[in-house]
Design an enzyme around this catalytic site. Structure first.
Site, PDB file in Angstrom:
ATOM      1  N   GLU A 149      37.383  39.893  48.066  1.00  0.00           N
ATOM      2  CA  GLU A 149      37.669  38.969  49.171  1.00  0.00           C
ATOM      3  C   GLU A 149      37.281  37.539  48.791  1.00  0.00           C
ATOM      4  O   GLU A 149      38.007  36.580  49.057  1.00  0.00           O
ATOM      5  CB  GLU A 149      36.919  39.417  50.431  1.00  0.00           C
ATOM      6  CG  GLU A 149      37.478  40.734  50.969  1.00  0.00           C
ATOM      7  CD  GLU A 149      36.724  41.244  52.179  1.00  0.00           C
ATOM      8  OE1 GLU A 149      35.535  41.614  52.012  1.00  0.00           O
ATOM      9  OE2 GLU A 149      37.283  41.272  53.274  1.00  0.00           O
TER      10      GLU A 149
ATOM     11  N   GLU B  85      36.742  49.625  51.201  1.00  0.00           N
ATOM     12  CA  GLU B  85      35.912  49.720  52.408  1.00  0.00           C
ATOM     13  C   GLU B  85      36.141  50.986  53.228  1.00  0.00           C
ATOM     14  O   GLU B  85      35.200  51.532  53.814  1.00  0.00           O
ATOM     15  CB  GLU B  85      36.121  48.483  53.304  1.00  0.00           C
ATOM     16  CG  GLU B  85      35.435  47.222  52.798  1.00  0.00           C
ATOM     17  CD  GLU B  85      36.277  46.425  51.820  1.00  0.00           C
ATOM     18  OE1 GLU B  85      37.267  46.966  51.286  1.00  0.00           O
ATOM     19  OE2 GLU B  85      35.949  45.251  51.588  1.00  0.00           O
TER      20      GLU B  85
HETATM   21  N1  3HC Z   1      25.781  47.424  47.389  1.00  0.00           N
HETATM   22  C1  3HC Z   1      24.554  47.866  47.074  1.00  0.00           C
HETATM   23  N2  3HC Z   1      24.303  48.652  46.015  1.00  0.00           N
HETATM   24  C2  3HC Z   1      25.349  49.005  45.249  1.00  0.00           C
HETATM   25  C3  3HC Z   1      26.648  48.587  45.531  1.00  0.00           C
HETATM   26  C4  3HC Z   1      26.850  47.736  46.643  1.00  0.00           C
HETATM   27  N3  3HC Z   1      28.051  47.252  46.971  1.00  0.00           N
HETATM   28  N4  3HC Z   1      27.470  49.112  44.616  1.00  0.00           N
HETATM   29  C5  3HC Z   1      26.706  49.823  43.777  1.00  0.00           C
HETATM   30  N5  3HC Z   1      25.419  49.753  44.161  1.00  0.00           N
HETATM   31  C6  3HC Z   1      24.251  50.346  43.485  1.00  0.00           C
HETATM   32  C7  3HC Z   1      24.241  51.857  43.548  1.00  0.00           C
HETATM   33  O1  3HC Z   1      23.636  52.307  44.731  1.00  0.00           O
HETATM   34  C8  3HC Z   1      23.435  52.198  42.306  1.00  0.00           C
HETATM   35  O2  3HC Z   1      22.076  52.001  42.633  1.00  0.00           O
HETATM   36  P1  3HC Z   1      20.948  52.925  41.964  1.00  0.00           P
HETATM   37  O3  3HC Z   1      21.076  52.731  40.495  1.00  0.00           O
HETATM   38  O4  3HC Z   1      19.698  52.432  42.568  1.00  0.00           O
HETATM   39  O5  3HC Z   1      21.286  54.326  42.388  1.00  0.00           O
HETATM   40  C9  3HC Z   1      23.835  51.099  41.314  1.00  0.00           C
HETATM   41  O6  3HC Z   1      24.382  50.049  42.106  1.00  0.00           O
HETATM   42  C10 3HC Z   1      24.868  51.521  40.305  1.00  0.00           C
HETATM   43  O7  3HC Z   1      25.957  52.130  40.996  1.00  0.00           O
HETATM   44  P2  3HC Z   1      26.717  53.389  40.415  1.00  0.00           P
HETATM   45  O8  3HC Z   1      25.739  54.423  39.986  1.00  0.00           O
HETATM   46  O9  3HC Z   1      27.742  53.772  41.417  1.00  0.00           O
HETATM   47  O10 3HC Z   1      27.375  52.755  39.110  1.00  0.00           O
HETATM   48  P3  3HC Z   1      28.827  52.935  38.518  1.00  0.00           P
HETATM   49  O11 3HC Z   1      28.890  52.078  37.318  1.00  0.00           O
HETATM   50  O12 3HC Z   1      29.146  54.383  38.385  1.00  0.00           O
HETATM   51  O13 3HC Z   1      29.835  52.337  39.614  1.00  0.00           O
HETATM   52  C11 3HC Z   1      30.690  50.732  41.179  1.00  0.00           C
HETATM   53  C12 3HC Z   1      29.810  50.972  39.938  1.00  0.00           C
HETATM   54  C13 3HC Z   1      32.163  50.998  40.810  1.00  0.00           C
HETATM   55  C14 3HC Z   1      30.525  49.300  41.599  1.00  0.00           C
HETATM   56  C15 3HC Z   1      30.278  51.709  42.294  1.00  0.00           C
HETATM   57  O14 3HC Z   1      28.885  51.615  42.482  1.00  0.00           O
HETATM   58  C16 3HC Z   1      30.928  51.438  43.613  1.00  0.00           C
HETATM   59  O15 3HC Z   1      32.039  51.862  43.844  1.00  0.00           O
HETATM   60  N6  3HC Z   1      30.220  50.724  44.511  1.00  0.00           N
HETATM   61  C17 3HC Z   1      30.680  50.482  45.842  1.00  0.00           C
HETATM   62  C18 3HC Z   1      31.690  49.376  45.878  1.00  0.00           C
HETATM   63  C19 3HC Z   1      32.113  49.107  47.299  1.00  0.00           C
HETATM   64  O16 3HC Z   1      32.353  49.999  48.080  1.00  0.00           O
HETATM   65  N7  3HC Z   1      32.225  47.829  47.637  1.00  0.00           N
HETATM   66  C20 3HC Z   1      32.582  47.433  48.945  1.00  0.00           C
HETATM   67  C21 3HC Z   1      31.349  47.280  49.766  1.00  0.00           C
HETATM   68  S1  3HC Z   1      31.712  47.010  51.465  1.00  0.00           S
HETATM   69  C22 3HC Z   1      32.146  45.397  51.562  1.00  0.00           C
HETATM   70  O17 3HC Z   1      32.223  44.718  50.576  1.00  0.00           O
HETATM   71  C23 3HC Z   1      32.388  44.905  52.945  1.00  0.00           C
HETATM   72  C24 3HC Z   1      33.076  43.601  52.958  1.00  0.00           C
HETATM   73  O18 3HC Z   1      34.432  43.785  53.266  1.00  0.00           O
HETATM   74  C25 3HC Z   1      32.471  42.683  53.980  1.00  0.00           C
END
Ligand code: 3HC
Ligand code: NAI
Length: 714
Positions: free
Chosen positions: A112, A132
């Site tokens: 975004e 999301e």
């Molecule tokens: N916020 C907080 N922590 C996050 C995070 C996030 N968005 N994304 C990942 N993390 C943390 C995980 O909890 C993990 O923490 P830990 O080591 O303490 O367990 C660490 O980062 C590493 O994550 P992964 O083990 O999942 O690492 P990968 O390399 O396998 O994957 C990733 C990385 C593809 C970024 C995956 O973590 C992921 O899909 N994350 C979520 C992404 C997401 O959903 N983003 C949208 C958030 S909602 C949003 O943005 C709302 C907006 O519209 C206002």
């Protein structure tokens, strides 16, 4: 500026480079937002700066809002994710061109933010998207409005409903990215920035674009198809339907009004139980790898060669999963025919991937080439880890392990794929019980993400750490559990499955029970699951685990007869259902007649059974046993049970798993119903002591986990 955002100016360019550094994934927390605002202040003020590049340090550009903050807000605490609307406006209104340089996984709020820049460049392997809906929300930082303007209504619906990221080449073709960068991202972005800064052109503001928004007439069928897609592919989920509403607002309303509409929907979704459940599932899946007595730095055994004993359904799937991860595989069985049958199955599965365009022929051939066929056990000597997948028979498995012990090299890990049997008994046949562990894959093993990793009494922590690391390498979720009949998943499934059978004996039909369960959200009904696994397999488990032997226990009366009739499920074309050639289950009047006859002979007076009774008896049986599994220490946390059911048993993610779902329903209500079933239906319904205790204390499984995590050694 904060420590999480730095600004440097490339004097030659002259281009300001703003770098976000908030490990692990540069989540968009308040400090990042403040830091970006200050960095933009400085870059705008600096007269020497002609263009601004924004990029992420480390593995990725911003991967989204901080989900911890979303979680707090979903539960009614904290102020929620920082409001970045002002930041987005000031980026888009910046008089100097803003170039977003993308790598890794720009997701959610990250994408975004990127769309508010005037240009986006990306490394080729970048994967970007709006995931999301997988957290039960919709993009809340103007993403639905800008994405629709950049890629058009249809693509925006596709990306936002599925939540799946797209690769940079696809993003380029869709208009989301302006240039792919080969080599160094920073250098490439600076070159791009210099070009656009000297071009004397007006820099495009996404919010002003309307050229891809379509017309009401052209959009009507696209929105109808989008809603249909959401209903079909994200069954019972709120956010995927709502995101289509927000995209419709983008196409029909002026930008500020569309943003207002998006915000309303975002907060409606954020407050939903589905959001709480999906965020719980996100963190639960990441917490399972943290086992208190297995610190992060525990030494693991390097695994390059895996030997698989038994080339049947599971052996073939496990071999495929290992080859997909680039491991060398030895696939062993007792006779040439069995090995060849196993290899033929593996080839068929790769051919189907090629046909579906998921894999090139060359890549499939390379992976098949990693699998070496082996008659007998000779190849075992070269393996770093062995996975046994022979028939589910304790005596046979013990015999196999005794042989493996003599053949495997020292330090080799001996794993069994047993789904129910005693790991300690199996380990007792070896002189190295510390190297024996359960790795319980699920069928089809190259597809299903769950591996229950079963610790025996003697299993070493380094062996457990190696098994967890291997699961991760196979792109699976490894959940460490303790040894006990059926471990976690199957132990809970037995009372659930048998309660379903009692329900049909009491008056329901398999079709009714399965309909109620799938409408409730389960991926498959339990009778369809039984038919898929094989009724003979369930029969064997009843024998091996001596189920229903305690006096007075109600025993299901129909299942054994179906096995005697040769109705073994999908493999014989008939089980609880009759199957068409393309494996579609059809209700079978013969089965209903059999149920009626058998129930009458057993003295059961059949009666109409309502949908609510089916839901309660099936789901509460699962939850009550889950509480016992937790109290017995077979599962480490309630959240681990949730992950097992979400990744291995088709439990609906938007309900968060059985234990989270129990909290949402209310433990007092569940205890009340379980107590009534105990009174009316017999001893099998005795309330689990942990369920009773938590219900009486007004507590939850979530609080139980929090208390245990707090007392666990750091
Ligand atoms: N916020 C907080 N922590 C996050 C995070 C996030 N968005 N994304 C990942 N993390 C943390 C995980 O909890 C993990 O923490 P830990 O080591 O303490 O367990 C660490 O980062 C590493 O994550 P992964 O083990 O999942 O690492 P990968 O390399 O396998 O994957 C990733 C990385 C593809 C970024 C995956 O973590 C992921 O899909 N994350 C979520 C992404 C997401 O959903 N983003 C949208 C958030 S909602 C949003 O943005 C709302 C907006 O519209 C206002
Ligand atoms: P299967 O019947 O498809 O395959 C078993 C294979 O083992 C056969 O190819 C057989 O020839 C081979 N075999 C038998 N004795 C052997 C020996 N002494 N040495 C080498 N190979 C031998 O069975 P399936 O379904 O693959 O199950 C295997 C194991 O996986 C069982 O323990 C089962 O409980 C477990 N499992 C099965 C699941 C399923 O859905 N099928 C799911 C999870 C676990």
């Amino acid at each position: 500026m904060s420590g999480q955002v730095t600004l440097t100016t490339d004097a030659n360019a002259p281009v300001a480079v703003i770098v976000i550094d908030n490990p692990p994934v540069n989540a968009l927390g308040p400090e990042v937002v403040d830091g970006l605002s200050s960095a933009f202040d400085r870059a705008e003020r600096d007269a020497a700066v002609r263009a601004i590049v924004v990029m992420g340090a480390g593995r990725t550009f911003i991967a989204g809002a901080d989900i911890k903050e979303l979680e707090q807000a979903a539960w009614g605490g904290g102020s929620g994710p920082p409001d970045i609307h002002d930041l987005l406006a000031r980026i888009e209104d910046c008089p100097k061109p803003v170039i977003m340089a993308l790598h890794g996984t720009p997701l959610g709020g990250g994408l975004e933010l990127a769309m508010a820049g005037h240009y986006r460049v990306a490394l080729k392997d970048t994967r970007m998207g709006q995931p999301e809906v997988n957290l039960g929300i919709i993009p809340g930082a103007e993403g639905t409005q800008r994405l629709t303007r950049l890629v058009g209504v249809e693509k925006a619906i596709d990306m936002c409903v599925s939540g799946k990221p797209i690769g940079a080449p696809e993003a380029l073709a869709a208009g989301l990215v302006d240039r792919l960068i080969n080599g160094d991202l920073r250098e490439g972005a600076i070159v791009f920035a210099r070009d656009v800064a000297t071009g004397g052109i007006a820099h495009p503001k996404t919010r002003d674009r309307r050229d891809r928004l379509g017309t009401p007439e052209s959009n009507a069928p696209i929105f109808a198809a989008g809603r249909d897609l959401a209903r079909r592919t994200r069954r019972n989920m709120l956010a995927p339907l709502k995101v289509v509403d927000a995209i419709e607002a983008a196409a029909t309303l002026p930008f500020p009004e569309g943003v207002r509409r998006e915000k309303e929907i975002f907060f409606e979704c954020l407050r939903s139980d589905q959001c709480k459940a999906l965020v719980h599932a996100f963190f639960a899946e990441r917490a399972v790898s943290k086992v208190p007595d297995v610190p992060k730095n525990t030494a693991t055994t390097p695994v390059e060669t895996v030997a698989i004993i038994g080339a049947g359904t599971m052996g073939g799937g496990i071999a495929t999963a290992c080859a997909n991860a680039g491991l060398q595989v030895v696939l062993a069985d007792v006779g040439r025919e069995a090995v060849e049958r196993g290899m033929a199955g593996i080839r068929r599965s790769y051919e189907s991937s090629i046909k579906r365009g998921r894999l090139s022929k060359d890549e499939a051939d390379r992976r098949i080439g990693l699998i070496r066929e082996q008659v007998g056990y000779e190849g075992v000597a070269s393996a770093d880890l062995v996975i046994e997948a022979v028939f589910e028979n304790l005596a046979l498995k013990k015999e196999v392990f005794a042989s493996l012990d003599t053949l495997a090299k020292p330090g080799c890990i001996l794993a069994t794929n047993t789904s129910t049997l005693d790991i300690d008994e199996i380990a007792s046949m070896t002189k190295r019980p510390e190297s024996v562990i359960g790795m319980h894959f699920f069928s089809p093993a190259h597809v299903m993400r769950l591996v229950e990793i079963v610790r025996g009494r003697a299993t070493g922590v380094n062996v457990l750490a190696t098994a967890l690391a291997l699961a991760k390498r196979l792109n699976k979720v490894g959940v460490a559990v303790r040894n006990g009949p059926g471990f976690v998943g199957n132990r809970m499934m037995f009372p659930y499955m048998y309660e379903a059978q009692f329900l049909v004996e009491d008056g329901a039909t398999p079709e009714q029970v399965d309909r109620v369960l799938t409408e409730w959200g389960m991926a498959m009904g339990i009778f369809a699951v039984d038919d898929m696994g094989g009724l003979d397999v369930a029969w064997r488990v009843r024998q091996e685990l001596h189920q229903f032997e305690e006096p007075g226990a109600r025993k299901p009366v129909v299942a054994d007869i179906l096995v005697e009739m040769g109705r073994l499920g999908q493999k014989t074309g008939r089980g609880w259902y009759t199957y068409t050639e393309d494996r579609k289950p059809l209700p079978d009047p013969e089965v209903v007649a059999l149920i009626e006859r058998t129930a009458a002979a057993a003295g059961i007076a059949r009666r109409p059974v309502g949908d609510e009774e089916i839901r309660e008896r099936a789901i509460y049986a699962l939850i009550n046993e889950g509480a016992r599994v937790l109290e017995d220490g077979i599962a480490l946390r309630a959240a681990d049970i949730d992950v097992i059911y979400l990744t291995g048993y088709g439990f609906p993610a938007y309900r968060g798993g059985p234990m989270f779902c129990a909290d949402q329903i209310g433990l007092a209500k569940i205890l009340d119903r379980v107590t009534a079933f105990h009174r009316d239906l017999g001893q099998r319904w005795a309330p689990a002591p942990l369920l009773a205790r938590l219900a009486k204390e007004g507590s939850t499984f979530r609080e139980y986990d929090a208390a245990r995590d707090a007392s666990a050694p750091a």
